[in-house]
Design a protein around this motif. Structure first.
Motif, short mmCIF file in Angstrom:
data_model
loop_
_atom_site.label_atom_id
_atom_site.label_comp_id
_atom_site.label_asym_id
_atom_site.label_seq_id
_atom_site.Cartn_x
_atom_site.Cartn_y
_atom_site.Cartn_z
N LEU A 1 -24.02 102.43 -47.99
CA LEU A 1 -24.97 103.55 -47.95
C LEU A 1 -24.76 104.42 -46.72
O LEU A 1 -25.06 105.61 -46.74
N LEU B 1 -25.74 102.91 -56.81
CA LEU B 1 -26.39 102.79 -55.50
C LEU B 1 -26.07 104.02 -54.65
O LEU B 1 -26.97 104.69 -54.13
N GLU C 1 -35.48 105.98 -53.66
CA GLU C 1 -34.91 106.64 -54.83
C GLU C 1 -35.62 107.95 -55.10
O GLU C 1 -35.27 108.70 -56.01
N TYR D 1 -36.94 94.31 -51.66
CA TYR D 1 -35.97 95.39 -51.50
C TYR D 1 -36.66 96.73 -51.69
O TYR D 1 -37.59 96.84 -52.50
N ALA D 2 -36.17 97.71 -50.98
CA ALA D 2 -36.82 99.01 -51.02
C ALA D 2 -36.52 99.72 -52.34
O ALA D 2 -37.19 100.68 -52.70
N SER D 3 -35.54 99.25 -53.08
CA SER D 3 -35.10 99.98 -54.27
C SER D 3 -34.43 99.04 -55.24
O SER D 3 -33.75 98.09 -54.84
N THR D 4 -34.63 99.28 -56.53
CA THR D 4 -33.99 98.42 -57.52
C THR D 4 -32.48 98.65 -57.54
O THR D 4 -31.72 97.74 -57.85
N LEU D 5 -32.04 99.87 -57.20
CA LEU D 5 -30.60 100.13 -57.12
C LEU D 5 -29.98 99.22 -56.07
O LEU D 5 -28.92 98.63 -56.27
N LEU D 6 -30.67 99.11 -54.93
CA LEU D 6 -30.17 98.27 -53.85
C LEU D 6 -30.19 96.80 -54.29
O LEU D 6 -29.21 96.08 -54.11
N ASN E 1 -30.06 95.57 -57.22
CA ASN E 1 -29.05 95.33 -58.24
C ASN E 1 -27.67 95.15 -57.61
O ASN E 1 -26.93 94.23 -57.96
N THR E 2 -27.33 96.02 -56.65
CA THR E 2 -26.04 95.92 -55.99
C THR E 2 -25.93 94.61 -55.22
O THR E 2 -24.89 93.95 -55.24
N GLN F 1 -25.26 91.84 -57.64
CA GLN F 1 -23.88 91.87 -58.14
C GLN F 1 -22.90 91.40 -57.07
O GLN F 1 -21.99 90.62 -57.35
N ALA G 1 -24.04 96.29 -48.79
CA ALA G 1 -24.65 97.39 -49.53
C ALA G 1 -25.16 98.46 -48.56
O ALA G 1 -24.97 99.66 -48.77
N LEU G 2 -25.78 98.01 -47.47
CA LEU G 2 -26.30 98.98 -46.49
C LEU G 2 -25.15 99.70 -45.79
O LEU G 2 -25.25 100.88 -45.45
#
Lengths: 207, 207
Positions: free
Chosen positions: A36, B53, B68, A5-10, A12-13, A16, A32-33
């Protein structure tokens, strides 16, 4: 395969979201995308609504339906007949019966049906609280409104026995041909029940 | 039919969830009720992760991938070859190529392909920024890695023309039989391309 994944925020979502039923990691990533790509408000509102839901909802102390107050709006409505209690499996079933507009009594939400295969016994669901409720008095009729499945019928019968000695009428939903269904595709057991419990044709005019 | 929800918190969550692609009000209700049945943490974490996110993600100023930081980890990685730019349609495609472990260059995310039917013209996607990026120099090869669809090929050709006068090598993904596919079920155009672009068998040993 582990996705990069490009980001831990992504990530994580996605993790979840993929905990929700029927949503795998691929679908979660797509969702998720999508979030965004939308307005910031959309994502924030969605997230906040879930938090508010989880923090704000409790269960009605009387019927165990979801509620924002100790006693739900149905139980506290003075126009509802509290002497008739409709026993249902889930919160969703309450909504289904409410949508019929045909019921003015109150509910008792079991939170499931007895299903030994899934490890759900009589003590896992709200049967004892139903018995206590009837014992406290004021209930004249208990309508068993569970699914017409093996588990539903088992639960019906268990409740019937638990309420056996008490002075209360126990009824169940009519079994018969579903409205809109063709006879050709209706199973024999249902057809048999629908014959046994046939009703006066003239009565159907008044409904 | 308008559903009667037991709570405005529930109704709000259902409305928000049903804005996601592929999720109708029935599925949204199922998800919301599932969230209610889980630990409070699960719902709160889910909601918060979506908010984080949406608030935390921006787009890389160089390649337009999600990030990020102002410049994404791929573009700022000193081990990546910035002279090779792989042009992809979406953030998801970046992940797909990263998962191959075969690419050490950098990306340029278009954010879509030209599709007049959907009202997406060349100015709706990040083509001009690609041209500017090549014009600034340092790019030796642009790999067109868009889908092998009508829209993808159209976009490939448009980019090819826009980069026409510039000193840069323009390549595209090999077309051929997908690994694992049977010849019997491969279309003629793909078979034709796979014949024309056949490779030395001995070369496949080294991959």
């Amino acid at each position: 395969m582990e996705q990069e994944y490009a980001s831990t925020l992504l990530e994580n979502t996605v993790t979840q979201l993929s905990r929700l039923p029927g949503i795998g990691r691929k679908t979660a990533l797509r969702l998720a995308l999508h979030i965004l790509r939308q307005d910031e408000n959309m994502g924030v509102d969605l997230g906040q609504s879930i938090i508010n839901l989880r923090k704000g909802i409790r269960y009605c102390e009387s019927c165990h339906n979801i509620s924002e107050t100790d006693i739900c709006p149905i139980c506290s409505n003075p126009n509802r007949d509290t002497s008739v209690v409709c026993v249902v499996e889930s919160v969703k079933d309450v909504m289904s019966f409410e949508n019929t507009g045909q019921f003015s009594g109150v509910y008792h939400v079991l939170g499931g049906v007895i299903s030994p295969m899934d490890g759900i016994g009589p003590d896992s669901i709200e049967i004892q609280s139903l018995v206590d409720r009837v014992k406290r008095g004021g209930v004249e009729e208990v309508i068993l409104a569970l699914s017409a499945t093996m588990e539903g019928e088992t639960t019906n019968f268990y409740i019937y026995r638990q309420l056996g000695g008490l002075d209360v009428k126990i009824t169940q939903l009519a079994r018969g041909v579903s409205v809109g269904n063709e006879i050709e595709y209706t199973d024999e057991i249902t057809l048999g029940r629908s014959l046994l419990n046939r009703t006066l044709f003239s009565e159907s005019f008044n409904r």
